[in-house]
Scaffold this motif. Structure first.
Motif, short mmCIF file in Angstrom:
data_model
loop_
_atom_site.label_atom_id
_atom_site.label_comp_id
_atom_site.label_asym_id
_atom_site.label_seq_id
_atom_site.Cartn_x
_atom_site.Cartn_y
_atom_site.Cartn_z
N PRO A 5 0.84 -1.44 0.16
CA PRO A 5 -0.04 0.06 -0.13
C PRO A 5 0.91 1.40 0.12
CG PRO A 5 0.00 -0.96 1.93
CD PRO A 5 0.68 -1.82 1.24
N TRP A 253 -3.85 11.60 -3.01
CA TRP A 253 -3.49 10.83 -4.15
C TRP A 253 -3.45 9.25 -3.56
CZ3 TRP A 253 1.48 8.12 -4.74
CH2 TRP A 253 1.32 7.15 -5.71
N ARG A 254 -2.78 9.25 -2.31
CA ARG A 254 -2.65 7.95 -1.46
C ARG A 254 -3.87 7.59 -1.34
NH1 ARG A 254 -1.56 8.88 4.68
NH2 ARG A 254 -3.56 9.23 4.29
N ASP A 255 -4.85 8.32 -0.76
CA ASP A 255 -6.08 7.78 -0.39
C ASP A 255 -6.96 7.50 -1.54
OD1 ASP A 255 -5.45 8.48 2.18
OD2 ASP A 255 -6.66 10.47 2.16
N ALA A 256 -6.83 7.94 -2.92
CA ALA A 256 -7.50 7.56 -3.74
C ALA A 256 -6.91 6.19 -4.27
CB ALA A 256 -7.44 8.72 -5.03
N GLN A 257 -5.48 6.22 -4.51
CA GLN A 257 -4.88 4.89 -4.86
C GLN A 257 -5.33 3.60 -3.72
OE1 GLN A 257 -3.18 4.74 -7.94
NE2 GLN A 257 -4.20 6.94 -8.26
N ASN A 258 -5.27 3.87 -2.95
CA ASN A 258 -5.41 2.62 -1.74
C ASN A 258 -6.87 2.45 -1.56
OD1 ASN A 258 -2.69 2.54 -1.18
ND2 ASN A 258 -2.66 3.61 0.50
N SER A 259 -7.75 3.02 -2.09
CA SER A 259 -9.11 2.97 -1.69
C SER A 259 -9.64 1.75 -2.55
CB SER A 259 -9.97 4.21 -2.10
OG SER A 259 -9.68 4.55 -3.57
#
Length: 259
Positions: A5, A253-259
């Motif tokens: 992640p 960006w992290r939150d969008a990619q990890n969702s």
């Protein structure tokens, strides 16, 4: 390749700011949702006024261990030259306990000559400093195994640097996280070399998290580094204002990619 992640770090550079501003910046970073809050291990600013405001690394980490509660904390990176390795292991174990198991032990060979000259350390050569790091890492590991009480967990070791013959071999032997520098092409080349060192020493490359410093737009840079194995992306911010506008973009960006 193991798909880890995405994690976001921030390096709150302890320069050109009073400690109150640094403490508030660490608190804001944690509230924003960063995964790791780093400082650095220098005695003078690296940019701006060379004799500007500055604070020491490890006493600060002890304070952060109490003033934060969720994010991991660590130095990006500790200079191996400045402390006896057994002492450093004990310091790390202590901060690990104070923080309830949130310390990352970042370490490197050291490079900033002014620190050495002003504080009475022998600067020597880059090769000599790397040889010292190679000697220190097993001593740190041994001391961590002797301390009572022991660390709360296996403290993750982050090694920073891109030296292809010595540093990356030390990463293969000792690190849980490798922090690299440079552009995408440089990162890609170093990763290939690190894989080779892992094969030579019998280390599973997948066990090492790949970390890099970033700036700019995550939608452009993030996917390129991600394709090459990076999972920890760290934004550096300096005092006195600690502008988190870029950091906020990377967190989103992290939150969008990890969702």
């Amino acid at each position: 390749m193991t798909i880890r992640p995405i994690r976001i770090g921030v390096q709150i550079q302890p320069q050109h700011a009073e400690y109150k501003a640094i403490r508030e910046a660490a608190a804001r970073a944690e509230q924003l949702g960063v995964d790791i809050i780093f400082n650095w291990d220098h005695f003078y600013p690296l940019s701006g006024d060379p004799d500007g405001l500055h604070f020491e690394c490890w006493t600060m980490l002890g304070a952060w261990a109490e003033s934060t509660s969720r994010a991991e904390i660590g130095a990006l990176v500790t200079c191996n030259s400045y402390r006896n390795p057994e002492l450093l292991a004990d310091m790390a174990r202590t901060v690990d306990h104070i923080s309830d198991g949130r310390l990352v032990l970042g370490i490197g060979a050291g490079w900033f000559e002014k620190d050495y000259d002003e504080y009475g350390y022998e600067f020597g050569t880059a090769g000599g400093r790397l040889n010292d790091l190679a000697e220190s890492l097993p001593r740190i590991e041994t001391r961590l195994g002797k301390l009572n009480p022991p660390p709360t967990r296996k403290i993750p070791v982050l090694i920073g640097g891109g030296g292809e013959k010595k540093t990356l071999r030390l990463v293969a032997r000792h690190a849980d996280i490798w922090h690299g520098f440079g552009d995408v092409e440089t990162f890609e080349r170093k990763v290939k070399i690190l894989k080779g060192h892992c094969a030579e020493v019998g280390r599973d490359f997948a066990d090492i998290e790949l970390s890099t410093g970033v700036n700019g737009e995550p939608e452009e840079l993030g996917p390129q580094l991600r394709e090459r194995g990076a999972s920890l992306f760290t934004v550096g911010v300096g005092g006195p204002d600690y502008d988190f506008s870029v950091l906020r973009k990377w967190i989103a960006w992290r939150d969008a990619q990890n969702s």
